[in-house]
Motif scaffolding. Structure first.
Motif, PDB file in Angstrom:
ATOM      1  N   ASN A   5     -13.573  -4.694   1.718  1.00 42.76           N
ATOM      2  CA  ASN A   5     -13.959  -4.775   0.593  1.00 42.76           C
ATOM      3  C   ASN A   5     -12.421  -5.673   0.023  1.00 42.76           C
TER       4      ASN A   5
ATOM      5  N   ARG B  60     -13.762   5.804   4.729  1.00 45.39           N
ATOM      6  CA  ARG B  60     -13.491   5.579   3.260  1.00 45.39           C
ATOM      7  C   ARG B  60     -12.771   4.653   3.421  1.00 45.39           C
ATOM      8  N   TRP B  61     -11.581   4.336   4.842  1.00 43.19           N
ATOM      9  CA  TRP B  61     -10.887   2.859   4.742  1.00 43.19           C
ATOM     10  C   TRP B  61     -11.617   2.187   5.541  1.00 43.19           C
TER      11      TRP B  61
ATOM     12  N   SER C  92       0.476  -0.394   0.140  1.00 46.40           N
ATOM     13  CA  SER C  92       0.092   0.023  -0.071  1.00 46.40           C
ATOM     14  C   SER C  92       0.855   1.376   0.201  1.00 46.40           C
TER      15      SER C  92
ATOM     16  N   ARG D 220     -14.655   1.166   4.369  1.00 45.30           N
ATOM     17  CA  ARG D 220     -15.224   0.263   3.218  1.00 45.30           C
ATOM     18  C   ARG D 220     -14.266  -0.233   2.401  1.00 45.30           C
ATOM     19  N   ASN D 221     -12.847   0.482   2.633  1.00 43.17           N
ATOM     20  CA  ASN D 221     -12.052  -0.432   1.363  1.00 43.17           C
ATOM     21  C   ASN D 221     -11.620  -1.526   2.398  1.00 43.17           C
TER      22      ASN D 221
ATOM     23  N   THR E 172      -6.470   7.822   0.493  1.00 40.10           N
ATOM     24  CA  THR E 172      -6.423   7.393  -0.179  1.00 40.10           C
ATOM     25  C   THR E 172      -7.066   6.089  -0.023  1.00 40.10           C
ATOM     26  N   GLY E 173      -7.231   6.276   1.196  1.00 33.90           N
ATOM     27  CA  GLY E 173      -7.869   4.380   1.342  1.00 33.90           C
ATOM     28  C   GLY E 173      -7.467   3.771   1.766  1.00 33.90           C
ATOM     29  N   LEU E 174      -5.893   3.309   1.467  1.00 28.68           N
ATOM     30  CA  LEU E 174      -5.217   2.181   1.745  1.00 28.68           C
ATOM     31  C   LEU E 174      -4.851   2.135   3.130  1.00 28.68           C
TER      32      LEU E 174
END
Length: 338
Positions: A338, A331-332, A47, A334-335, A189-191
């Motif tokens: 997934n 955002r994190w 990441s 949800r990522n 970035t949500g990474l």
């Protein structure tokens, strides 16, 4: 931008450490990550590459392994160390205090010994506002008495004392102790973000997991404090802002030898638990059902930072507000799902 300086980041695949690695790379530093992956994953390195375009060197290992540390310093030209490899759960520290003293205190001594042997003298330490204990005044200044109330806080306090003695005895050391308040959020970035193993110890990931449906209910520990809505008030600081503070602290240490700097990193503003829940609900559009339960032993009613010293010496100020903290954490989450 390249400055040809190399920084060893212990705990660099963890929550705060990984964000610091990103900010260091983007500030032109070469980074070596040392982590035992006890509370993180090596996929974080991928990441970091996606975010920065750079793959930091990764070494799997434990900070208590003095022979390993010596070999790392002998085989690399290291200019500074950022030390994040600490156990950090207050509740857990009361259950397994010896593990906390072994990792957090003994581990730090091992790093300092290896640094001394290698002639490396720049050290950025991940400390905590827990060293202040119960506030006598607010906002908390760096001159506030230090008296931690749990084993985790005591390990931070002990290391600060060790570093004070070290700086006093050898004026070649350049040391910064950064006293965090409540790190939250994630990289934009949500990474990379906070992914605690098991039940979260901190509010924001707990709120996010309830909002996403991973957990049914948030437990609010006490609503009878002497605060505006009865729930605890804390100074929440975005993890990216926090990471940038480390880069500024490193730059400060490069300019100032012979002293140890202790400085608060926060926003200077306190928000209650209920205010944070409401802010997260607005951002996520999801309800966050909660249940009020009894207070946790050792929790204080309110705690927030005086940040004047960080602004004046480090030229650092938190830029991201509560809404962005919640947006990035969501955002994190949800990522991550997934």
């Amino acid at each position: 931008m390249q400055n040809n300086k190399t920084v060893l980041v212990t705990g660099g695949t963890g929550y705060i450490g990984s964000h610091a690695v990103v900010e260091l790379i983007e500030s032109g530093y070469r980074v070596i990550v040392l982590d035992n992956l006890s509370n993180s994953r090596d996929t974080v390195i991928d990441s970091i590459f996606t975010i920065t375009g750079v793959v930091p060197e990764f070494i799997l290992g434990d900070i208590r392994n003095g022979a390993l540390l010596d070999s790392v310093f002998k085989s690399h030209s290291i200019d500074a160390v950022m030390h994040f490899a600490g156990l950090k759960a207050v509740g857990e520290s009361t259950e397994i205090p010896l593990a906390y003293y072994d990792n957090n205190v003994n581990g730090t001594i091992q790093i300092l010994n290896a640094m001394k042997a290698a002639g490396v003298r720049s050290f950025i330490f991940s400390s905590s506002a827990t060293v202040y204990g119960h506030p006598e005044w607010l906002p908390l200044t760096e001159s506030h008495p230090r008296r931690a109330t749990n084993p985790y806080g005591n390990t931070k306090l002990m290391v600060e004392g060790i570093l004070e003695d070290l700086a006093a005895c050898d004026n070649e050391w350049r040391i910064a102790c950064l006293r965090y308040f409540n790190p939250v959020g994630a990289h934009g970035t949500g990474l990379i973000g906070e992914s605690p193993a098991g039940l979260p110890n901190n509010l924001m990931p707990y709120v996010a997991q309830v909002a996403s449906g991973r957990r049914p209910t948030l437990y609010v520990f006490g609503n009878d404090y002497d605060t505006a809505d009865g729930t605890g008030v804390r100074d929440y600081v975005h993890v990216v802002d926090l990471a940038k503070g480390h880069v500024n602290a490193l730059a400060y240490c490069e300019r100032n030898a012979g002293r140890m700097l202790a400085v608060n990193l926060g926003t200077g503003v306190g928000y209650s638990v209920l205010e944070m829940i409401q802010a997260f609900e607005q951002v996520s559009g999801k309800p966050v059902p909660y249940k009020v339960v009894s207070r946790r032993e050792g929790d204080v009613a309110a705690c927030w930072a005086d940040v004047a010293l960080a602004e004046s010496l480090l030229k650092w100020k938190a830029e991201r507000g509560v809404r962005q903290m919640c947006e990035d954490a969501w955002r994190w989450e949800r990522n991550f799902e997934n």
